[in-house]
Design an enzyme around this catalytic site. Sequence first.
Site, PDB file in Angstrom:
ATOM      1  CG  HIS C  64      -1.873  -1.148   1.251  1.00 35.60           C
ATOM      2  ND1 HIS C  64      -3.123  -1.080   0.683  1.00 35.60           N
ATOM      3  CD2 HIS C  64      -1.746  -2.410   1.724  1.00 35.60           C
ATOM      4  CE1 HIS C  64      -3.730  -2.249   0.836  1.00 35.60           C
ATOM      5  NE2 HIS C  64      -2.915  -3.078   1.452  1.00 35.60           N
ATOM      6  CG  ASP C 154      -5.788  -5.823  -0.094  1.00 29.55           C
ATOM      7  OD1 ASP C 154      -5.136  -4.876   0.383  1.00 29.55           O
ATOM      8  OD2 ASP C 154      -5.927  -6.910   0.476  1.00 29.55           O
ATOM      9  CG  ASN C 279      -8.331  -7.870   8.334  1.00 31.03           C
ATOM     10  OD1 ASN C 279      -8.435  -9.035   8.712  1.00 31.03           O
ATOM     11  ND2 ASN C 279      -9.261  -7.259   7.639  1.00 31.03           N
ATOM     12  CG  ASP C 306      -1.083  -6.528   3.461  1.00 31.40           C
ATOM     13  OD1 ASP C 306      -1.899  -7.097   4.205  1.00 31.40           O
ATOM     14  OD2 ASP C 306      -1.331  -5.465   2.872  1.00 31.40           O
TER      15      ASP C 306
END
Lengths: 176, 307, 426
Positions: C64, C154, C279, C306
């Site tokens: 991200h 996502d 998560n 992630d």
Amino acid sequence: MKKKVILDKKAVDRTITRITHEILEKNEGSNGLGLIGIRTRGVYLANRIQDKIKNVEGISLPFGALDITLYRDDISKLKWPEVKKTEISFDVNNMTVILVDDVLHTGRTIRAAIDAIMDLGRPKKIQLAVLVDRGERELPIHPDYAGIVCPVNENEEVLVRMSEIDGKEEVVIVKT
Amino acid sequence: MNWKRKDLLDIRDLSNEEILFILDTAESFKDISKREIKKVPTLRGKTVITLFYESSTRTRTSFEIAAKRLSADTINISSSTSSATKGESLKDTARNLESMRPDAIVIRHSMPGAPHMLAGILDSSIINGGDGSHEHPTQALLDLYTIREKKGRTDGLSIVIVGDIAHSRVARSNIFSLKSFGNDVICCGPPTMIPPYIETLGVRVEYDLQKAVRKADVIMMLRIQKERGGTKYIPSTKEYSTLYGLTKKHVAMAADDVIIMHPGPMNRGIEIMDDVADGPSSVILDQVENGVAVRMAILYLLIGGEA
Amino acid sequence: MKTLIRGGHVIDPLTSRDGVYDILIEDSVIREISDTIKKTDGKTQVVNASGYIVAPGLIDVHCHLREPGFEYKETILTGTSAAVRGGFTTIVCMANTDPVNDSRSITEFIIDRARAEGKCKVLPCGAITRGLKGEELADVGEMFSAGIIAISDDGRSVRNAGLMRKALEYAKIFKLPVISHCEDDTLSGGCIHEGTASLLNGLEGIPAIAEEIMVERDIALARYVDAVIHITHISSGGSVRIIETARKHFRKVTSDTCPHYFSLTDEATLAFDTNAKVNPPLRSKRDVDAIKEGLRKGTIDIIATDHAPHEFTSKDVEFDLATFGISGFETALALSLSLVREGVLDMPQLLMKMTANPARLLGINSGTIAEGAPADIIIFDPDLEWTVDRNSFISKGKNTPFHGTTLQGKNLFTMVDGTIVFSELK
């Protein structure tokens, strides 16, 4: 630890007997009297006095054990001293309370004890009986009955030993 | 023993020795509430703030009385009146309070870990008054005190906890302490209210209330927490009451000297019937009385001595 | 511009190369790989790699970058800078920005930004549904022509099975992999794994079946329409089992896991450390062991990061309120190398999962050290011990549960298309 015995077992017993008689003399008997010992050794002393009065007068005086930890003026400087129960079986209102402790020194313990008793009621009188008066008062407190007067040097301390917890009965001076 | 803790956050952290020390200390404090002058000067000049983000009369009042009887000054802050409604974060609220130098802050919050967060950043002593579903250590302590008072011991008893175990901080804290002292603990309630893996704590699970209370020494009833969504785990409170409400019949199946406990406030008629709540086996009011003594002991131990 | 990387232990899993070689790079391409290459002129810069491992640059299929919209958490500049420090030369950034990357213009923005400021190659992943709302398909074709490399919602699952089916079918036109974040949100209201830690903590749990149910569903849909599906960030042993069984009959399912899922268990949340809130959540030891076994057996093909950077204040609150996410670029390699130390994988196998396998999933020409390939190369020391200090992270996201931990293995040099973008080599 070097110690000097000021009163041995027999001498302690004689002194307590004398204090007992002085109490009865000053108060003209045992009417309206109640004994409160300050934990821990004051309680055993008060017990002795109660026994002796029973022998002399045939009466068991009302009795109490007082823990003054919660009333100390130096509580915030201590590391959480253990607080024990206060167990006073009689109503102090209008009684003459004989407060009993082993050693009288600065007077702060007695000040705390007086405050504690006042929170329980309004006694007619409070009189103070101690086995040893060490002097060096920091507050205007005086004993009505003192076993012995025993000033000590700067690096010394006077200790009262009672058989219930110390295994023997004596008053000694030790070097700190 | 030497009490060394600055905060009281979890009962799970306390050793049995520490727990017994608190209970023994509380003994000395119980008398004070019976005297005419219900005060000792021990915490004179100390400030205790109760910071309650969840409403509570019982726990907060209990802490307030405890502090006042020790001559401390108390301030009560509840979320509806606090700056939380203006969007101030917990951390900022606490920091602001700290600049007023309270000696202790009792915090009740809806989220687990909130007291721990404060304990890490503030110098004041932090007392967990209940954090979400996590722990309510002072409740477990007063419950254990009550059990000891009535049963004369803290171990070897058969104890049933009934209700919404999964969401109950009272249950969790009690399970930790009661198991630590070597008691047989049974959790009873509908499966939706029993957390998975609970057996790893050494408790037994029983869905049938009649079976659970058989020969029990202590029955601890929990409240259906309507305000924490507790009713969505059961079809209705009526059904819950039929299956899990404690009645005289159940009490009769337990040990002859069983004691009935409840942290309060009670939903009368739902988890406990009137004749049980007010009956001879109930020690619910003793719990409240003991709560003050236990909380006095905790305040004394945390802020009475040297900082 | 010529560069000579000399004397390093070159490991390239795709070509099975494993030995000491010199590598000559000219402009953006690997020119030559030989036992010894002599420097031909004074204009060649020499990089001494002896004693270290030289590998293809790592490829991250899931991260991200937060830009546009959340620049206070991370920007393309800071994110790619952190990535190259960690040894990543190509990264795929997810679409949950603000605005969501569900259109050509946002995709173009990201690509332009990356071209201007990015330190490594950035391949945007477009959204499956408009606004990530899960209601209607986004303009996949438009985004494809703007340059997306995959599609994913996502951050969440596509709840509606019918819509997910359509997405899988539609993506086939463009041969785009559909990357699925598997989570049934009607089961997953909590904040940590539903297990012993949640039992002790009183925090609401997220059971593993919330992930597993969706893994089953998505694989079944993909198989039904014969589409490629990539299950991202798998965290539970159950998911590994489901994928292993599915692959016996359907080979178009691939998966990745992240370093925190094989390095930490839910015990990391016992002290209410919000840096361990992620998560899917950190799960039990059994799950961790199953993930490692899945990597060993090849059920899990890829290791992704992630990387989810967050600003400090969003983590410095009560556990329930804290954001989910771990800032992973700068610890990924070291944590992954522990798999080699533990004997779960050997070095070529590990590198395969971070280079050639991601390249194959994305259909890009990268992930290998071969003559003619783009010069995306890293040099790392697998034995160097260092202590994680979140304050020295290049990423704006200092949210790591590994702060203060001593790790082994560090990237020292990163080259993207022949340009050195990071070097701590002496």
